[in-house]
Design an enzyme around this catalytic site. Structure first.
Site, PDB file in Angstrom:
ATOM      1  N   ASP A  38      64.329 -68.940  24.637  1.00  0.00           N
ATOM      2  CA  ASP A  38      63.835 -69.631  23.236  1.00  0.00           C
ATOM      3  C   ASP A  38      64.709 -68.778  22.288  1.00  0.00           C
ATOM      4  OD1 ASP A  38      60.912 -70.410  21.731  1.00  0.00           O
ATOM      5  OD2 ASP A  38      62.359 -69.739  20.396  1.00  0.00           O
ATOM      6  N   ASN A  93      51.870 -74.929  23.261  1.00  0.00           N
ATOM      7  CA  ASN A  93      50.756 -75.092  22.153  1.00  0.00           C
ATOM      8  C   ASN A  93      50.823 -77.131  21.773  1.00  0.00           C
ATOM      9  OD1 ASN A  93      50.598 -72.551  21.096  1.00  0.00           O
ATOM     10  ND2 ASN A  93      52.943 -72.778  20.946  1.00  0.00           N
ATOM     11  N   GLY A  99      49.471 -75.762  16.927  1.00  0.00           N
ATOM     12  CA  GLY A  99      50.716 -75.023  16.713  1.00  0.00           C
ATOM     13  C   GLY A  99      52.175 -75.641  17.114  1.00  0.00           C
ATOM     14  N   GLN A 100      51.980 -76.153  17.616  1.00  0.00           N
ATOM     15  CA  GLN A 100      53.131 -76.827  18.131  1.00  0.00           C
ATOM     16  C   GLN A 100      54.285 -77.661  17.136  1.00  0.00           C
ATOM     17  OE1 GLN A 100      52.879 -80.987  20.961  1.00  0.00           O
ATOM     18  NE2 GLN A 100      54.875 -80.375  21.889  1.00  0.00           N
ATOM     19  N   HIS A 106      56.638 -78.636  26.291  1.00  0.00           N
ATOM     20  CA  HIS A 106      57.204 -77.472  26.875  1.00  0.00           C
ATOM     21  C   HIS A 106      56.735 -76.372  27.194  1.00  0.00           C
ATOM     22  CE1 HIS A 106      56.672 -77.421  22.395  1.00  0.00           C
ATOM     23  NE2 HIS A 106      56.782 -75.904  22.453  1.00  0.00           N
ATOM     24  N   LEU A 107      56.694 -75.137  27.835  1.00  0.00           N
ATOM     25  CA  LEU A 107      55.308 -74.574  27.618  1.00  0.00           C
ATOM     26  C   LEU A 107      56.414 -73.174  27.961  1.00  0.00           C
ATOM     27  CD1 LEU A 107      53.491 -73.787  31.012  1.00  0.00           C
ATOM     28  CD2 LEU A 107      54.959 -72.191  30.750  1.00  0.00           C
ATOM     29  N   HIS A 108      55.342 -72.365  27.149  1.00  0.00           N
ATOM     30  CA  HIS A 108      56.240 -71.097  27.126  1.00  0.00           C
ATOM     31  C   HIS A 108      56.192 -70.177  28.611  1.00  0.00           C
ATOM     32  CE1 HIS A 108      56.632 -71.420  22.267  1.00  0.00           C
ATOM     33  NE2 HIS A 108      55.823 -72.139  22.885  1.00  0.00           N
TER      34      HIS A 108
HETATM   35  P1  5GP Z   1      56.305 -74.961  19.934  1.00  0.00           P
HETATM   36  O1  5GP Z   1      56.656 -74.229  18.116  1.00  0.00           O
HETATM   37  O2  5GP Z   1      56.681 -75.653  19.433  1.00  0.00           O
HETATM   38  O3  5GP Z   1      55.321 -74.553  20.608  1.00  0.00           O
HETATM   39  O4  5GP Z   1      58.295 -73.826  20.809  1.00  0.00           O
HETATM   40  C1  5GP Z   1      59.043 -74.492  19.873  1.00  0.00           C
HETATM   41  C2  5GP Z   1      59.851 -73.226  20.163  1.00  0.00           C
HETATM   42  O5  5GP Z   1      60.882 -74.681  20.470  1.00  0.00           O
HETATM   43  C3  5GP Z   1      59.806 -71.975  19.630  1.00  0.00           C
HETATM   44  O6  5GP Z   1      59.082 -71.162  20.052  1.00  0.00           O
HETATM   45  C4  5GP Z   1      61.614 -71.870  19.002  1.00  0.00           C
HETATM   46  O7  5GP Z   1      61.582 -70.952  18.499  1.00  0.00           O
HETATM   47  C5  5GP Z   1      61.755 -72.699  20.261  1.00  0.00           C
HETATM   48  N1  5GP Z   1      63.355 -73.608  19.364  1.00  0.00           N
HETATM   49  C6  5GP Z   1      63.398 -74.737  18.273  1.00  0.00           C
HETATM   50  N2  5GP Z   1      64.521 -75.220  17.933  1.00  0.00           N
HETATM   51  C7  5GP Z   1      64.668 -74.517  19.908  1.00  0.00           C
HETATM   52  C8  5GP Z   1      66.562 -74.592  20.727  1.00  0.00           C
HETATM   53  O8  5GP Z   1      67.117 -75.663  19.049  1.00  0.00           O
HETATM   54  N3  5GP Z   1      66.958 -74.196  20.934  1.00  0.00           N
HETATM   55  C9  5GP Z   1      65.923 -73.469  21.758  1.00  0.00           C
HETATM   56  N4  5GP Z   1      67.234 -72.848  22.512  1.00  0.00           N
HETATM   57  N5  5GP Z   1      64.626 -73.201  21.683  1.00  0.00           N
HETATM   58  C10 5GP Z   1      64.222 -73.464  20.453  1.00  0.00           C
END
Ligand code: 5GP
Ligand code: ZN
Length: 120
Positions: A38, A93, A99-100, A106-108
């Site tokens: 991330d 998310n 919170g997406q 994607h899975l964190h």
């Molecule tokens: P979400 O908020 O959709 O669950 O998670 C999106 C995640 O993607 C966030 O934790 C954010 O830091 C990460 N992210 C956003 N843009 C990029 C990118 O260009 N590269 C990487 N490696 N992570 C990203």
């Protein structure tokens, strides 16, 4: 696929990363799933597991094999890094209230510190 959707997919940051159009240091990569770090880590280990195929969110998944692909790869990665010894958290998310922020499933995979419950 409509022209609008095609342009959305071609601009999707995670599609571009997964297809290798933006150079990143892949933690894991095959033809159907990738694991990346991330960009704004929220824990000592903060990885993202994403399908190469563009799927907007968990709510849009129609093929249940996607869960084996994503969650299986996440757990395999966690074990391979020894994260199973102390534990880890997996989060997906989904949608606005979930919170997406990036509209590509994607899975964190988070580890390396204690996580509280309930989440914020
Ligand atoms: P979400 O908020 O959709 O669950 O998670 C999106 C995640 O993607 C966030 O934790 C954010 O830091 C990460 N992210 C956003 N843009 C990029 C990118 O260009 N590269 C990487 N490696 N992570 C990203
Ligand atoms: Zn995408």
């Amino acid at each position: 696929m409509s022209t609008d959707m095609a342009s959305t997919v071609s601009e999707c940051i995670f599609c571009r990363i997964a297809k290798g159009e933006i150079p990143v240091d892949f933690v894991y990569r095959d033809e159907s799933v990738v694991v990346i770090r991330d960009a704004a880590p929220q824990a000592p280990v903060h990885l993202l597991v994403l399908p190469v195929r563009h799927i907007v969110s968990a709510a849009e998944v129609s093929d249940p094999n996607i869960w084996t692909l994503i969650m299986g790869r996440a757990v395999e990665t966690a074990r391979g890094m020894g994260l199973d010894e102390r534990g880890f958290r997996m989060v997906i998310n989904t949608g606005e209230q979930g919170g997406q922020t990036v509209p590509h499933l994607h899975l964190h995979l988070l580890s390396g510190r204690n996580f509280s419950w309930p989440p914020g």
